[in-house]
Structure formats: structure tokens, C-alpha cells
Design a protein around this motif. Structure first.
Motif, PDB file in Angstrom:
ATOM      1  N   VAL A   7       0.870  -1.170   0.000  1.00 36.94           N
ATOM      2  CA  VAL A   7       0.000   0.000   0.000  1.00 36.94           C
ATOM      3  C   VAL A   7       0.909   1.223   0.000  1.00 36.94           C
ATOM      4  CG1 VAL A   7      -0.219  -0.123   2.516  1.00 36.94           C
ATOM      5  CG2 VAL A   7      -1.835   1.246   1.207  1.00 36.94           C
ATOM      6  N   ASP A   8       0.670   2.124  -0.941  1.00 40.10           N
ATOM      7  CA  ASP A   8       1.565   3.254  -1.137  1.00 40.10           C
ATOM      8  C   ASP A   8       0.759   4.549  -1.175  1.00 40.10           C
ATOM      9  OD1 ASP A   8       3.967   4.613  -1.636  1.00 40.10           O
ATOM     10  OD2 ASP A   8       3.614   4.553  -3.797  1.00 40.10           O
ATOM     11  N   PRO A   9       1.078   5.521  -0.287  1.00 43.97           N
ATOM     12  CA  PRO A   9       2.089   5.389   0.769  1.00 43.97           C
ATOM     13  C   PRO A   9       1.539   4.637   1.977  1.00 43.97           C
ATOM     14  CG  PRO A   9       1.138   7.571   0.832  1.00 43.97           C
ATOM     15  CD  PRO A   9       0.518   6.888  -0.350  1.00 43.97           C
ATOM     16  N   CYS A  10       2.407   3.908   2.663  1.00 39.54           N
ATOM     17  CA  CYS A  10       1.994   3.146   3.834  1.00 39.54           C
ATOM     18  C   CYS A  10       1.735   4.116   4.989  1.00 39.54           C
ATOM     19  CB  CYS A  10       3.066   2.134   4.217  1.00 39.54           C
ATOM     20  SG  CYS A  10       2.609   1.090   5.618  1.00 39.54           S
ATOM     21  N   PRO A  11       0.573   4.039   5.661  1.00 40.36           N
ATOM     22  CA  PRO A  11       0.258   5.013   6.714  1.00 40.36           C
ATOM     23  C   PRO A  11       0.871   4.683   8.073  1.00 40.36           C
ATOM     24  CG  PRO A  11      -1.568   3.504   6.468  1.00 40.36           C
ATOM     25  CD  PRO A  11      -0.543   3.103   5.422  1.00 40.36           C
ATOM     26  N   PHE A  12       1.496   3.505   8.214  1.00 40.48           N
ATOM     27  CA  PHE A  12       1.899   3.045   9.535  1.00 40.48           C
ATOM     28  C   PHE A  12       3.257   3.600   9.955  1.00 40.48           C
ATOM     29  CE2 PHE A  12      -1.021  -0.229   7.980  1.00 40.48           C
ATOM     30  CZ  PHE A  12      -1.948  -0.202   9.001  1.00 40.48           C
ATOM     31  N   ALA A  13       3.394   3.798  11.282  1.00 42.45           N
ATOM     32  CA  ALA A  13       4.644   4.271  11.871  1.00 42.45           C
ATOM     33  C   ALA A  13       4.832   3.596  13.218  1.00 42.45           C
ATOM     34  CB  ALA A  13       4.631   5.790  12.044  1.00 42.45           C
ATOM     35  N   CYS A  14       6.082   3.400  13.610  1.00 36.79           N
ATOM     36  CA  CYS A  14       6.368   2.840  14.919  1.00 36.79           C
ATOM     37  C   CYS A  14       5.872   3.818  15.989  1.00 36.79           C
ATOM     38  CB  CYS A  14       7.865   2.597  15.080  1.00 36.79           C
ATOM     39  SG  CYS A  14       8.338   2.028  16.742  1.00 36.79           S
ATOM     40  N   PRO A  15       5.014   3.392  16.909  1.00 35.23           N
ATOM     41  CA  PRO A  15       4.495   4.322  17.919  1.00 35.23           C
ATOM     42  C   PRO A  15       5.552   4.797  18.906  1.00 35.23           C
ATOM     43  CG  PRO A  15       3.788   2.089  18.400  1.00 35.23           C
ATOM     44  CD  PRO A  15       4.446   2.046  17.059  1.00 35.23           C
ATOM     45  N   CYS A  46       9.208   5.003  18.014  1.00 38.16           N
ATOM     46  CA  CYS A  46      10.257   5.743  17.298  1.00 38.16           C
ATOM     47  C   CYS A  46       9.707   6.759  16.311  1.00 38.16           C
ATOM     48  CB  CYS A  46      11.168   4.759  16.565  1.00 38.16           C
ATOM     49  SG  CYS A  46      11.894   3.482  17.623  1.00 38.16           S
ATOM     50  N   ARG A  47       8.431   6.614  15.948  1.00 37.09           N
ATOM     51  CA  ARG A  47       7.759   7.493  14.998  1.00 37.09           C
ATOM     52  C   ARG A  47       8.316   7.353  13.579  1.00 37.09           C
ATOM     53  NH1 ARG A  47       2.889   8.642  17.122  1.00 37.09           N
ATOM     54  NH2 ARG A  47       2.922  10.157  18.824  1.00 37.09           N
ATOM     55  N   LEU A  48       9.070   6.308  13.299  1.00 39.77           N
ATOM     56  CA  LEU A  48       9.605   6.101  11.965  1.00 39.77           C
ATOM     57  C   LEU A  48       8.581   5.377  11.094  1.00 39.77           C
ATOM     58  CD1 LEU A  48      13.305   5.044  12.669  1.00 39.77           C
ATOM     59  CD2 LEU A  48      12.418   7.298  12.035  1.00 39.77           C
ATOM     60  N   PRO A  49       8.512   5.707   9.795  1.00 39.03           N
ATOM     61  CA  PRO A  49       7.575   5.033   8.890  1.00 39.03           C
ATOM     62  C   PRO A  49       7.887   3.544   8.776  1.00 39.03           C
ATOM     63  CG  PRO A  49       8.440   7.053   7.911  1.00 39.03           C
ATOM     64  CD  PRO A  49       9.262   6.791   9.131  1.00 39.03           C
ATOM     65  N   LEU A  50       6.838   2.752   8.581  1.00 39.28           N
ATOM     66  CA  LEU A  50       6.953   1.309   8.416  1.00 39.28           C
ATOM     67  C   LEU A  50       6.450   0.912   7.032  1.00 39.28           C
ATOM     68  CD1 LEU A  50       5.380   0.268  11.852  1.00 39.28           C
ATOM     69  CD2 LEU A  50       7.804   0.645  11.358  1.00 39.28           C
ATOM     70  N   SER A  51       6.814  -0.295   6.616  1.00 43.54           N
ATOM     71  CA  SER A  51       6.335  -0.797   5.330  1.00 43.54           C
ATOM     72  C   SER A  51       5.923  -2.252   5.453  1.00 43.54           C
ATOM     73  CB  SER A  51       7.420  -0.648   4.257  1.00 43.54           C
ATOM     74  OG  SER A  51       8.467  -1.575   4.478  1.00 43.54           O
ATOM     75  N   PHE A  52       4.962  -2.652   4.638  1.00 48.70           N
ATOM     76  CA  PHE A  52       4.533  -4.042   4.641  1.00 48.70           C
ATOM     77  C   PHE A  52       5.603  -4.966   4.074  1.00 48.70           C
ATOM     78  CE2 PHE A  52       0.176  -2.347   5.095  1.00 48.70           C
ATOM     79  CZ  PHE A  52      -0.260  -3.182   6.115  1.00 48.70           C
ATOM     80  N   GLU A  53       6.439  -4.443   3.185  1.00 45.97           N
ATOM     81  CA  GLU A  53       7.517  -5.257   2.639  1.00 45.97           C
ATOM     82  C   GLU A  53       8.444  -5.774   3.736  1.00 45.97           C
ATOM     83  OE1 GLU A  53       6.473  -2.411   1.537  1.00 45.97           O
ATOM     84  OE2 GLU A  53       6.447  -2.319  -0.658  1.00 45.97           O
ATOM     85  N   ASP A  54       8.548  -5.028   4.835  1.00 43.00           N
ATOM     86  CA  ASP A  54       9.380  -5.428   5.973  1.00 43.00           C
ATOM     87  C   ASP A  54       8.539  -5.946   7.133  1.00 43.00           C
ATOM     88  OD1 ASP A  54      11.736  -4.596   4.663  1.00 43.00           O
ATOM     89  OD2 ASP A  54      11.339  -2.519   5.241  1.00 43.00           O
ATOM     90  N   ALA A  55       7.301  -6.384   6.848  1.00 43.64           N
ATOM     91  CA  ALA A  55       6.394  -6.900   7.868  1.00 43.64           C
ATOM     92  C   ALA A  55       6.186  -5.903   9.004  1.00 43.64           C
ATOM     93  CB  ALA A  55       6.896  -8.236   8.415  1.00 43.64           C
ATOM     94  N   LEU A  56       6.142  -4.615   8.645  1.00 44.38           N
ATOM     95  CA  LEU A  56       5.950  -3.531   9.618  1.00 44.38           C
ATOM     96  C   LEU A  56       6.995  -3.592  10.735  1.00 44.38           C
ATOM     97  CD1 LEU A  56       2.043  -3.392   9.954  1.00 44.38           C
ATOM     98  CD2 LEU A  56       3.513  -2.154   8.362  1.00 44.38           C
ATOM     99  N   GLU A  57       8.224  -3.833  10.358  1.00 43.36           N
ATOM    100  CA  GLU A  57       9.317  -3.861  11.332  1.00 43.36           C
ATOM    101  C   GLU A  57       9.980  -2.490  11.386  1.00 43.36           C
ATOM    102  OE1 GLU A  57      13.719  -5.625  11.265  1.00 43.36           O
ATOM    103  OE2 GLU A  57      12.206  -7.198  11.597  1.00 43.36           O
TER     104      GLU A  57
END
Length: 261
Positions: A6-14, A16-27
Motif C-alpha cells: 500500500v503506497d504510501p503506507c500510513p503506519f509508523a512505529c508508535p 520511534c515514529r519512523l515510517p513502516l512498510s509491509f515489505e518489511d512486515a511492519l518492522e
């Protein structure tokens, strides 16, 4: 486990506040926490709260098994409805969707359904928007919604478990709409701020952060002066008549009686 793109991915680490991606399993690239779980539910800040209306844990486990074995529609119609018809009415109540007409959606919107429960609004919104994130504090509800997503092939629906409403796992300006449908009144119970008004304002500031330019908030809540409360029906605090009192007095009483605002 890699998820959908999904682009852009809306998720971020709560944290660290860094953006996450599904390609990295939201790591998270900094703290290395991985938030996408094997069943497809993204889990952030889980509180473990088992919030109703909901079946018992044993019944929910059976519900999952039936939904996966015979399909969720047959499981609801043939098994769950016979055991708990009120529960089925709750998870499929079409009347709760009537307010969605007010949104005037064009099909391009990115929507957060905050407090989605079993997805009665999300499952309608996903037909009308480009992306729907379904967030709830109770993981079991999202687990059921993930089964529905997989069986109906709803690729733009994303169930998310999060127990902290003032630290949402999303990047800034992620959404065009945030929906609070019959959930706003419960937020102070999950916020470590004794004053209810300040708890609500803190949550709203976090919502403002994740809304993009021109983004909007849909807020529907209970009528605190409903005739049912005048007749003695307990409100969401579990007490009688507190919704009719001045807020400061109601807050003092609920703190004393229940330990919660």
C-alpha cells in the motif's frame, strides 16, 4: 511475514515514529520491533482489554474455527445466530451505517475507523474509499475481521490493534477521514489523564496529527440526556443517572465508584 503493498503506507512505529512498510512486515528500522502478526493483524500497544459486546473467549475461539472451516457467513447464519441472536444483530446492524452518507465519499479517501469493533462500518467504507484502516482495542474482534477480509478479498482493508489512543501508530497527515462512532465517550478509560476533558483534548490533538490537509473528523456519540437514562438505564460507566449530572460531579462519582473517569 510480508503483507500487501500500500503506497504510501500510513503506519509508523508508535515509539520511534519512523515510517513502516509491509515489505518489511511492519518492522521498525530503529528498534526492530515487528508489528505485523502471522494472522495478518497489525498489533501496536496491545492492552489486552477484552471489551464487549463480545462472546466469551471460548466462544470466540469456536467462532474463528467455524468461520474458517465453512465461511464466516455460514458460521454466522447457521451457528452463531442460534446461540446468540443479539450478538449477531450487533455485528451486522445496518442502521449503524446510515450516517456514512454524510461523508460524501468520492472513492479516493483514506479512512481510519477508530473503534471499529467487528467492522460494521469498515466493511461498508471499503467499498467507497481507497483505503480503510480498522482500529480497535480488542484483538479478537480484529481477528474475526481479518477472516472476513481474507474471504471477501478486501485488499484495501487493514485491521489494527492499538490500546493507546494518544500514541497512534500512523505517520503525520495519513488520513482524509477519522471516524469515532459510539467510541469517543470511552476514550478517557484508556488515557492516563484523570480530567475527562483534558483526556479528550489530548486524543483529539493526536487525531489532528494524523489527519492530512483538509482532513475531517466524523464523531457520533450517545445522547447523554436520552430518555432511557432518565428511566434509570445505566450509562457507559455502568452507573445510573451519572450521564444526567454536571460533568464534574459525574466524574467525581465514577472515580469513587469505579476507579475510572
Amino acid at each position: 511475514m510480508a503483507g500487501p503493498i500500500v503506497d504510501p503506507c500510513p503506519f509508523a512505529c508508535p515509539e520511534c515514529r519512523l515510517p513502516l512498510s509491509f515489505e518489511d512486515a511492519l518492522e521498525c528500522p530503529r528498534c526492530k520491533r515487528q508489528y505485523l502478526e502471522p494472522d495478518g493483524v497489525a498489533c501496536f500497544n496491545p492492552s489486552g482489554l477484552y471489551h464487549g459486546p463480545i462472546l466469551s473467549r471460548e466462544e470466540m475461539t469456536e467462532c474463528f474455527a467455524l468461520a474458517q472451516a465453512k465461511g464466516y457467513r455460514r458460521a454466522i447464519d447457521e451457528d452463531i445466530a442460534a446461540k446468540d441472536p443479539d450478538f449477531v444483530r450487533y455485528i451486522s446492524a445496518s442502521a449503524r451505517r446510515t450516517g456514512l452518507a454524510l461523508l460524501g465519499l468520492k472513492g479516493t479517501e483514506r479512512i481510519l475507523d477508530f473503534g471499529c469493533a467487528y467492522g460494521v462500518l469498515s466493511l461498508e467504507l471499503v467499498k467507497r474509499a481507497s483505503m480503510v484502516v480498522s482500529l480497535d482495542v480488542t484483538r479478537e474482534k480484529l481477528q474475526f475481521l481479518e477472516i472476513v477480509k481474507a474471504q471477501d478479498q478486501l485488499k484495501t482493508l487493514f485491521p489494527v490493534c492499538n490500546g493507546n489512543p494518544v500514541r497512534l501508530p500512523f505517520t503525520d497527515d495519513s488520513f482524509d477521514w477519522v471516524l469515532f462512532n459510539a467510541v469517543f465517550e470511552y476514550l478517557p478509560q484508556s488515557i492516563a489523564i484523570p480530567d475527562v476533558r483534558q483526556a479528550h483534548l489530548t486524543a483529539l490533538r493526536e487525531v489532528r496529527r494524523i489527519l492530512g490537509p483538509g482532513g475531517r473528523l466524523f464523531l457520533a456519540t450517545k445522547n447523554r440526556y436520552s430518555y432511557r437514562y432518565w428511566m434509570g438505564e445505566p450509562d457507559h460507566s455502568g452507573l445510573r443517572f451519572t450521564s444526567l449530572m454536571p460533568r464534574s460531579l459525574a466524574n467525581w462519582i465514577t472515580q469513587k465508584r469505579t476507579g475510572q473517569p
